[in-house]
Design an enzyme around this catalytic site. Structure first.
Site, PDB file in Angstrom:
ATOM      1  N   CYS B  72     -64.084 -50.017  31.657  1.00  0.00           N
ATOM      2  CA  CYS B  72     -63.271 -49.237  32.713  1.00  0.00           C
ATOM      3  C   CYS B  72     -63.761 -47.854  32.941  1.00  0.00           C
ATOM      4  O   CYS B  72     -63.973 -47.205  34.123  1.00  0.00           O
ATOM      5  CB  CYS B  72     -61.853 -49.138  32.327  1.00  0.00           C
ATOM      6  SG  CYS B  72     -61.203 -50.646  31.778  1.00  0.00           S
ATOM      7  N   CYS B  75     -67.026 -46.871  35.087  1.00  0.00           N
ATOM      8  CA  CYS B  75     -66.883 -46.454  36.603  1.00  0.00           C
ATOM      9  C   CYS B  75     -65.930 -45.232  36.641  1.00  0.00           C
ATOM     10  O   CYS B  75     -65.921 -44.632  37.580  1.00  0.00           O
ATOM     11  CB  CYS B  75     -66.639 -47.785  37.418  1.00  0.00           C
ATOM     12  SG  CYS B  75     -67.754 -49.013  37.424  1.00  0.00           S
ATOM     13  N   HIS B  76     -64.882 -45.383  35.948  1.00  0.00           N
ATOM     14  CA  HIS B  76     -63.629 -44.482  36.495  1.00  0.00           C
ATOM     15  C   HIS B  76     -63.220 -43.138  35.537  1.00  0.00           C
ATOM     16  O   HIS B  76     -62.437 -42.605  35.614  1.00  0.00           O
ATOM     17  CB  HIS B  76     -62.431 -45.208  36.216  1.00  0.00           C
ATOM     18  CG  HIS B  76     -62.379 -46.517  37.111  1.00  0.00           C
ATOM     19  ND1 HIS B  76     -62.621 -46.597  38.566  1.00  0.00           N
ATOM     20  CD2 HIS B  76     -62.376 -47.867  36.638  1.00  0.00           C
ATOM     21  CE1 HIS B  76     -62.582 -47.755  38.871  1.00  0.00           C
ATOM     22  NE2 HIS B  76     -62.357 -48.505  37.796  1.00  0.00           N
ATOM     23  N   CYS B 111     -60.745 -56.477  37.943  1.00  0.00           N
ATOM     24  CA  CYS B 111     -61.922 -55.570  37.532  1.00  0.00           C
ATOM     25  C   CYS B 111     -62.477 -56.307  36.224  1.00  0.00           C
ATOM     26  O   CYS B 111     -63.611 -56.271  36.086  1.00  0.00           O
ATOM     27  CB  CYS B 111     -61.329 -54.316  37.213  1.00  0.00           C
ATOM     28  SG  CYS B 111     -61.453 -53.295  38.444  1.00  0.00           S
ATOM     29  N   CYS B 177     -25.996 -56.173  42.058  1.00  0.00           N
ATOM     30  CA  CYS B 177     -25.820 -54.933  41.074  1.00  0.00           C
ATOM     31  C   CYS B 177     -26.433 -53.644  41.855  1.00  0.00           C
ATOM     32  O   CYS B 177     -25.987 -52.775  41.681  1.00  0.00           O
ATOM     33  CB  CYS B 177     -26.502 -55.370  39.657  1.00  0.00           C
ATOM     34  SG  CYS B 177     -25.491 -56.313  38.863  1.00  0.00           S
ATOM     35  N   ARG B 215     -40.121 -56.762  33.921  1.00  0.00           N
ATOM     36  CA  ARG B 215     -38.430 -56.539  34.100  1.00  0.00           C
ATOM     37  C   ARG B 215     -37.786 -57.265  35.164  1.00  0.00           C
ATOM     38  O   ARG B 215     -36.461 -57.693  34.656  1.00  0.00           O
ATOM     39  CB  ARG B 215     -38.553 -54.933  34.498  1.00  0.00           C
ATOM     40  CG  ARG B 215     -37.007 -54.360  34.419  1.00  0.00           C
ATOM     41  CD  ARG B 215     -36.600 -54.105  33.200  1.00  0.00           C
ATOM     42  NE  ARG B 215     -35.136 -53.926  33.036  1.00  0.00           N
ATOM     43  CZ  ARG B 215     -34.187 -54.864  33.133  1.00  0.00           C
ATOM     44  NH1 ARG B 215     -34.505 -56.213  33.020  1.00  0.00           N
ATOM     45  NH2 ARG B 215     -32.975 -54.611  32.850  1.00  0.00           N
ATOM     46  N   CYS B 219     -34.654 -59.700  34.107  1.00  0.00           N
ATOM     47  CA  CYS B 219     -33.385 -59.706  34.874  1.00  0.00           C
ATOM     48  C   CYS B 219     -32.924 -61.087  35.230  1.00  0.00           C
ATOM     49  O   CYS B 219     -31.843 -61.830  35.164  1.00  0.00           O
ATOM     50  CB  CYS B 219     -33.669 -58.878  36.113  1.00  0.00           C
ATOM     51  SG  CYS B 219     -32.387 -57.288  36.009  1.00  0.00           S
TER      52      CYS B 219
END
Lengths: 172, 258
Positions: B72, B75-76, B111, B177, B215, B219
């Site tokens: 990664c 490139c970044h 990627c 909720c 998450r 739930c």
């Protein structure tokens, strides 16, 4: 080994990866499902008893069962059973945390009859269509996307509901 | 002249105040506002916040060179400094080439497959969560800025519908909720607005990291419902809609949540 290698079609790298991913996913899904499981064991499978609403109440007890108040008091505070305390305040000693989203239930039997209480516990949607309150004996065929092991089941068994009603009518 | 300006200012601020009071209930609030004081303290301290373990693990993976020789970081940048934080704050995005919603974890997996040419991590894999946490953390403090017009508009509408459908044996929708009762208690826990700006977050309840998709799954499982598969369209629609509700909130990744 050689025999297996020659007889099976070659599995591509991506195909193998997919299998591994699926296996990992399955493993994880089962792990997380047990970790995030609402501490409950599903109620035992039992045939669903149809009930009849009369004048916004259910006069007949579910499956003709007789409730027991002492058991009902345990069910309302048990997080894996009724868990009424999650939302309601109830006059039970030794309880530290109550929910605040629903009305307190002290004295509820002074305001509502047994038959009216039964409809509210069984399926309050008939009184308030957008209510957050689960139907504890709602027709299982109306449930959207029941989780694995929950299809065809009601939230509580008929006996549990009758026990809860027997307890609620004592709240005078 | 001065008097006129002052009175205009006064009038304007009065109108603003009144409007503010009328909208107070609808104000978008981070989950941070709903957790306990000690949880906030834990989140605010980089050494106490367990989510930073995931950030660090993510940083290592970001710099790990696969067989292809392309990590990664190739490139970044080693610290991800070549990633545009404003773009990160746009996720989930509509990807024109794929013709679909792409979440941050989807982008990382793309990627891995196309650039790094390495094995793609499974959804919810700890390493994938760590990578997502590291990358999203780069945009900490930026405002969530999900596109709400163009191709996203009809998709967010679908997500909105999913947010309002009841699920599982407990038979509640997200809205029951998180729209109707935020601030109230379910037993000892305060209900939040279900905002996405803190995710991936460290969850006290599970003791693990969870991204928004996980998450949502947790739930739904709690609702005794069958959760959507991580790459199902419903998962992407719900996540995009929920994150779009958080537009304007500051990214807190890694937040600490119940």
């Amino acid at each position: 080994m050689i025999y297996i290698n020659t007889s099976l079609p070659p599995v591509s790298r991506i195909g193998r990866m997919k299998i591994v991913n699926t296996l990992l996913l399955l493993l994880f899904a089962s792990l997380s499902a047990s970790a995030a499981d609402p501490e409950g064991v599903p109620p035992p499978p039992e045939p669903y008893c149809k009930w009849e609403m009369v004048n916004y109440a259910i006069p007949e007890s579910l499956c003709g069962l007789q409730g027991e108040a002492a058991r009902g008091e345990l069910i309302v505070s048990d997080a894996a059973k009724g868990n009424c305390l999650a939302c309601h305040q109830l006059p039970i000693k030794g309880v530290e945390a109550y929910g605040t989203i629903a009305p307190p239930l002290s004295g509820i039997a002074k305001r509502l009859s047994e038959a009216q209480l039964r409809l509210r516990v069984v399926d309050s949607r008939h009184l308030s269509p957008n209510s957050i309150m689960p139907g504890f004996y709602r027709d299982p065929s109306l449930i959207n996307r029941p989780g694995k092991g929950y299809a065809g089941r009601t939230f509580l068994a008929a006996q549990d509901v009758e026990d809860v009603i027997a307890y609620l009518v004592t709240l005078k | 002249m001065i008097k006129l300006t002052t009175s205009r200012l006064l009038l304007a601020s009065l109108i603003l105040l009144l409007a503010g009071a009328a909208w107070a209930d609808k104000e978008v609030k981070s989950g941070y506002e709903y957790v306990k004081d000690e949880t906030r303290t834990m989140q605010d301290d980089d050494f106490e916040n367990p989510g930073f373990l995931a950030v660090e693990q993510g940083r290592e993976l970001f710099n790990k060179t696969p067989d292809s020789g392309k990590s990664c970081a190739s490139c970044h940048g080693e610290q991800g400094e070549k990633l545009d934080v404003k773009s990160l704050a746009r996720y989930p995005v509509y990807d024109k080439e794929q013709g679909a919603i792409v979440r941050l974890e989807d982008r990382i997996r793309n990627c891995q497959e196309q650039q790094a040419k390495t094995d793609v991590l499974a959804y919810y894999d700890h390493e994938l969560l760590a990578l997502e946490t590291f990358v999203r953390n780069l945009a900490k403090g930026e405002q969530v800025n999900v596109q709400t017009d163009g191709e996203m508009e009809p998709l967010l509408k679908k997500g909105d519908e999913l947010f309002h459908i009841r699920y599982g044996l407990i038979d509640m929708s997200c809205a029951h909720c998180h729209d109707m009762y935020p601030g109230q208690f379910i037993r000892g826990q305060r209900i939040s607005q279900g905002q996405g700006n803190g995710f991936p977050a460290y969850r006290l309840d599970t003791g693990e990291m969870a991204n928004l998709d996980l998450r949502i799954k947790q739930c739904l499982t709690l609702m005794r419902a069958e959760p959507f598969a991580p790459d199902a369209e419903e998962s992407k629609l719900l996540e995009a809609y929920i994150m779009s509700r958080s537009n304007g909130l500051k990214i807190e990744t890694p937040a600490v949540r119940y």
